[in-house]
Scaffold this active site. Sequence first.
Site, PDB file in Angstrom:
ATOM      1  CD  GLU A  59     130.844 -23.105 -56.606  1.00  0.00           C
ATOM      2  OE1 GLU A  59     130.286 -23.722 -55.688  1.00  0.00           O
ATOM      3  OE2 GLU A  59     130.336 -22.116 -57.166  1.00  0.00           O
ATOM      4  NE  ARG A  63     120.384 -20.084 -57.415  1.00  0.00           N
ATOM      5  CZ  ARG A  63     121.554 -19.831 -56.839  1.00  0.00           C
ATOM      6  NH1 ARG A  63     122.488 -19.203 -57.517  1.00  0.00           N
ATOM      7  NH2 ARG A  63     121.798 -20.167 -55.586  1.00  0.00           N
ATOM      8  CD  GLN A 111     124.448 -22.443 -53.427  1.00  0.00           C
ATOM      9  OE1 GLN A 111     124.201 -22.146 -54.597  1.00  0.00           O
ATOM     10  NE2 GLN A 111     125.097 -21.623 -52.619  1.00  0.00           N
TER      11      GLN A 111
END
Length: 709
Positions: free
Chosen positions: A221, A594, A251
């Site tokens: 991340e 999602r 993201q």
Amino acid sequence: MDIDSLNEKQRKAVITTDGPVLVLAGAGSGKTRVLTHRIAYMLDQNVCEPEQILAVTFTNKAAAEMKERVEKLLGRGHSARSMAWMGTFHSVCARILRKDGHHFGLNQNFTIYDPTDQLDVVKQVMKQLNISTKDVNPRAIHSHISSAKNEVVLPEDFKDYAKGYFYEMVAAIYPKYQEVLKQNNAVDFDDLLLYVVLLLKDYPEMLEKYQRMFQYILIDEYQDTNRAQYLLVTMLAEKSRNLCVVGDDDQSIYAFRGATIRNILNFERDYPEAKVIKLEQNYRSTKTILDAAYSVVSKNKGRTDKKLWTDNAEGGQVMLYTATDERDESEWVVRQIEQLVADSVHPEEIAVLYRTNAQSRSLEEGFIRRGVGYKIVGGVRFYERKEIKDVLAYLRAAHNPKDDTSLLRVINTPRRGIGPKKISELIMLSQDKAVSITELLTGGGDIPVYGVKLGTLFSQIIDKAQTLNMVELINFVLEQSGYLKMLDDGTSENEARVENLKELISVAAKYTELDPSAGLATFLEDVALIEAVSEQDSSSGTVTLMTIHAAKGLEFEYVFVVGMEEGLFPHSRVFTDPKELEEERRLAYVAITRAKQRLHLIHADSRVYFGSRQNNLISRFVEDIPLKLIDKQGIGVSTGLDSTWEEVEKNDWDDDIPQVDVQIGDKVKHEYFGVGKVEDFDESMITINFGPVYGTKELSRDFAPLQKL
């Protein structure tokens, strides 16, 4: 170890062990699979020893799961248990400081203060400096100290940034705060990172030691890293340059926590020899969902060029429902979910996402009305939130002066110097006089002096309840009690609380709207009935309600995204900042991706905003999606979607923008204020209504970065 099950790009990311590597892992592309296979591959191929690998994730749970999966991949005869340096940034830095924190006067038994401890230290320092907590909010002070540490701004340097009274207070408190921590052999969470950065920066022997120790570094991340984390990683990898970072700039949604997208966007600048591997095959969603997601996020200028694709089915169109209002929105969502469950979809496979926590209120009431089980992830139910219960306590104590439980809940909220000793005195006095505390405070006579102001406040609330409608009454309580002022500290936590309180005002507005004579008694009775609804039987599963931020990293078969309106999503506060608007667009991308099987987008034609009903323009993010991907339902004419939708290129702003020819009623888009409708114009000015957030603006034709829709 078997890597044949990986696709071509995944295998490349696994076996490219040496040198800097940037793995751009799109949503649902198997990021965790690549990370675990990469670590297992290096150990299986004896590339290095386990203790030479530093693998950093953002949660302890993710680190534990990664270690478990690596062990499973290695099989018998191998173990990842000796990978001592797999964990979060904070856990890794805590271990380093346990060993070498003596350079900063810390012994190995130092304490890590939690947020409550940290706030207590701030208050202690403010007391020493004679700074009143009524004038300066301690939480706001701590928030700015935390931000400074994440930016590696030291106490002695902060004064250079101190412009204005508040920042001068931060500059005065910050060094004293650090002194108290040091005296107590303690650190806060931000210190864990800050001290290790300083350790590597100021002590060359420490830098050499840890560079030699960590031959291979993996960061998960990476788009969520802040400046302190960036400096830490950069210094550790400077010598070996065996740095593999995995992330997705599309993201990056945590700027409010200090994360900076430029870390991942500038990786190739920092490491010109880097190998860039794009994981663009998605294993999660349908082609339609991925096309919708790309059409939204591709409008951002600050991103790397990549597009997800899949071998999955085309899938159904994105369902767009235009509701008449927020009640219709929640009713439609719940009805659709009931139908899905009737068609054998398990409730756990369904999620309802929203931009702000305050939006959960109308949804919760919709689920309760129809008896459908739900759970809120990353938050609490609307009427259980502290700020809501506090305001209701004020109203209940005023409505029922004998309700000492409600009065005691807020007797010192905001702080009025009424501590446990004084409360005990009040209780004893009320018992002696055989009256409630509220009656004691509002009854005059020989009331202790500290109770007079509170008694006056409740007397006023009791009096105003007879003449004000519910919206006016709640606003009166919030202002006169000082509750809103208490929350005005600039922190994102309290901003969310203010939004929840404004949603409570919206609830109250409905009582005035439906029945102008409905008063406090009716309002409190209805709220109590909602609160009294017992937890639904969850044996058959529950639907998940959560903010989009909380949903990152999760996936569901069916996803509903509510509140797709200008001013709500994108949020109104981002309209004047192009960078924040790009993050809001990334947030929309996260919401869309999602979904695995079907995506539902819902917007309300009108919604009660903070006590008044407003008509709403549909979100620009919906308009970014090609019309062929949309299945429109509801009161479609108000969506503003027409045959020209697909022909319009949106958000492509140039520095030199020509004047736009418009007519009254035309729909236009402004770079900063969003979408609006032309109300009037002449040769020099254009008057545009930008809805409930920015209202009507008069713009000069010479300053008209407009696009006609």
